[in-house]
Every structure is written in C-alpha cells, then in structure tokens.
Design an enzyme around this catalytic site. Structure first.
Site, PDB file in Angstrom:
ATOM      1  CG  ASP A  67      -0.279  -0.429   2.508  1.00 49.76           C
ATOM      2  OD1 ASP A  67       0.967  -0.396   2.569  1.00 49.76           O
ATOM      3  OD2 ASP A  67      -0.987  -0.789   3.454  1.00 49.76           O
ATOM      4  CG  ASN A 136      -8.850  -1.651  12.117  1.00 56.35           C
ATOM      5  OD1 ASN A 136      -7.949  -2.311  11.611  1.00 56.35           O
ATOM      6  ND2 ASN A 136      -9.266  -0.516  11.590  1.00 56.35           N
ATOM      7  CG  HIS A 138      -5.805  -2.322   8.939  1.00 54.10           C
ATOM      8  ND1 HIS A 138      -5.878  -0.988   9.242  1.00 54.10           N
ATOM      9  CD2 HIS A 138      -4.517  -2.668   9.168  1.00 54.10           C
ATOM     10  CE1 HIS A 138      -4.698  -0.555   9.628  1.00 54.10           C
ATOM     11  NE2 HIS A 138      -3.855  -1.560   9.593  1.00 54.10           N
ATOM     12  CD  GLU A 143      -8.718   0.872   7.835  1.00 55.76           C
ATOM     13  OE1 GLU A 143      -8.735   0.010   8.738  1.00 55.76           O
ATOM     14  OE2 GLU A 143      -7.973   1.867   7.887  1.00 55.76           O
TER      15      GLU A 143
HETATM   16  P1  PGA Z   1       2.229  -1.779  12.716  1.00 54.31           P
HETATM   17  O1  PGA Z   1       1.033  -1.692  11.688  1.00 54.31           O
HETATM   18  O2  PGA Z   1       3.168  -2.785  12.185  1.00 54.31           O
HETATM   19  O3  PGA Z   1       2.831  -0.401  12.724  1.00 54.31           O
HETATM   20  O4  PGA Z   1       1.635  -2.176  14.026  1.00 54.31           O
HETATM   21  C1  PGA Z   1       0.476  -2.874  11.217  1.00 54.31           C
HETATM   22  C2  PGA Z   1      -0.709  -2.543  10.362  1.00 54.31           C
HETATM   23  O5  PGA Z   1      -1.410  -1.555  10.670  1.00 54.31           O
HETATM   24  O6  PGA Z   1      -0.959  -3.275   9.402  1.00 54.31           O
END
Ligand code: PGA
Length: 245
Positions: A67, A136, A138, A143
């Site tokens: 992304d 959450n 995702h 999302e």
């Molecule tokens: P993080 O993010 O590795 O910074 O915890 C993971 C994500 O949001 O996919």
C-alpha cells in the site's frame, strides 16, 4: 493457519527473516510481497545484516508492497516508498526497478489501481507475502467491512488507523485521509502468506483472529481460508488467547 510462537519481537523478526532468506536462496528470482509499519522493521534489519554478512543476493528478486498513502510523493519521509528505500532496499543489492510500490500521486488513481493489479498478474504470483495486522484487523489498508473480493483499490482511512499512524506525522491533520492498497483478493492470490504480530496492543485482535468466525468485519480472518499461512506471534501478542499455545 500455522502458528509459530516467538518469545519476543526480536525472535519474531529473526524467524521471519530466516524464512525469507531461505526462500530467496532456493529461488533467486522470488517475488516477495512486502509491508510497512513498525512490525516488519526488525525483519528488514535482519535481511540487511544477512546481506552484509553472507551476501544473499536480491539481484533477481521482485517485490510488491501492499500500500501507499494517497497524496504523498515517494520522496516524502512518511511515504511507504521512502520507508522501503530507507529501511530495506538501500541495504541490499535489489534493483530498484524491480521494486513496486503503488503510487499515491498520480492524476488518475483508478488507472493506477488497474496498472498495479496487472503488474501483479504479469510478474506474480507473489511467492511469499509478508503481512502485519492493524488493531482493527486490517491487512494492508483493507479496513473492516471491505469485501473479500477486492482488488487493488483506493480507500478512505478510518479514524482509528489515522490515529494509530499519527505518531509518524507532526499532527493528525497531516495524516493522509486516503490510501491505495492491494485488495484482499489480491493478497489472497499469494502462494504463501506470513503474518507477523507483536506486542500487547495486538493481543485482542490476535484472539479475534484465532477464535472468531471468518467475517468481513475482521479483514484478517480471510486468511483462515488460505491454504498456506504462517503466523509468527510473540508472547505478548498471544497473551489473550483462551486456549494457551
Ligand atoms: P504496525 O502496523 O506494524 O505499525 O503495528 C500494522 C498494520 O497496521 O498493518
């Protein structure tokens, strides 16, 4: 889903790096799916260290990132292109032309989505997709509520995701409101998926992932129907599992 339990963040990263290095040694032209965020940073550190010490070569490797923020140029320090160049690509011998990150700064984002998807089809499939997970649930920027059928698309970020990511910006207002992300279906096309999870803040979502039914409200639960998923999680992330592993 196969679960590998790591003691802590460092061990999780080491195990993940070993798996990736093994793949690249066995298949020098492997296609790797990469992720950004705090979770994979240590893994990238181990890959760079291995490159320096053992010379594992990435000359023929192709990478696809999940992304990118919409509106940030690749030279912006918070763009995911910048993150990848800084934290991995500059420390190994990969050819930058073979590293794909969706662009968040083209006039026609719809066309960019189609282009990225067609690149995935022509250069792919991805041999090993590295994933983190949001609190959450995702994956990428898919999302809760995202259809499992989605290909690469533009999304509006939820407030919780913007909040979680604001630590990298001067203020919440600077966090982009939209992102381009590989879709859930594009991720599921990967031959193998490696999900990394570390820390207490992820313990509730890890419990949901393992203990709840598959639902589009928890995007990561889609992984339950992929035939080749490994989850490497540390003790803190696993601390709320009812059935202790
Ligand atoms: P993080 O993010 O590795 O910074 O915890 C993971 C994500 O949001 O996919």
């Amino acid at each position: 889903m196969e679960l590998i339990k790591a003691k802590d963040y460092r061990e999780m990263c080491k195990l993940a790096a070993e798996k990736m290095i093994k793949l690249v040694m066995e298949k020098p032209n492997a296609v790797l799916g990469l992720a950004t965020g705090s979770t994979p940073l240590g893994t990238y550190g181990f890959l760079k260290q291995d490159y320096e010490q053992n010379g594992t070569s990435y000359q023929q490797v192709t990478t696809f990132n999940l992304d990118e923020y919409v509106g940030l140029d690749g030279s912006h320090p918070q763009s995911y292109r910048y993150f990848m160049n800084k934290n991995l690509f500059s420390g190994i011998d990969i050819q930058l032309d073979n590293t794909y990150v969706p662009s968040g700064q083209v006039e026609n984002m719809e066309e960019e989505c189609l282009n990225y998807e067609s690149l995935l089809r022509t250069k792919g499939p991805i041999d090993l997709q590295l994933l983190g997970i949001g609190r959450n649930g995702h994956i990428g920027f898919n999302e809760p509520g995202t259809s499992f059928q989605t290909n690469t698309h533009v999304v509006e970020l939820t407030e919780s995701t913007r909040e979680a990511n604001k630590r990298f910006f001067d203020s919440i207002e600077e966090v982009p409101t939209h992102a381009i992300t590989m879709g859930i279906s594009s991720i599921m096309e990967s031959n193998e998926i490696l999900l990394l999870v570390s820390g207490e803040s992820k313990a509730p979502i890890v419990r949901d992932l393992f203990e709840k039914e598959q639902t589009e409200e928890i995007p990561a639960t889609v992984l339950k129907s992929h035939p080749n998923v490994t989850v490497i999680a540390d003790e803190e992330a696993l601390s709320l599992l009812t059935e202790k592993v």
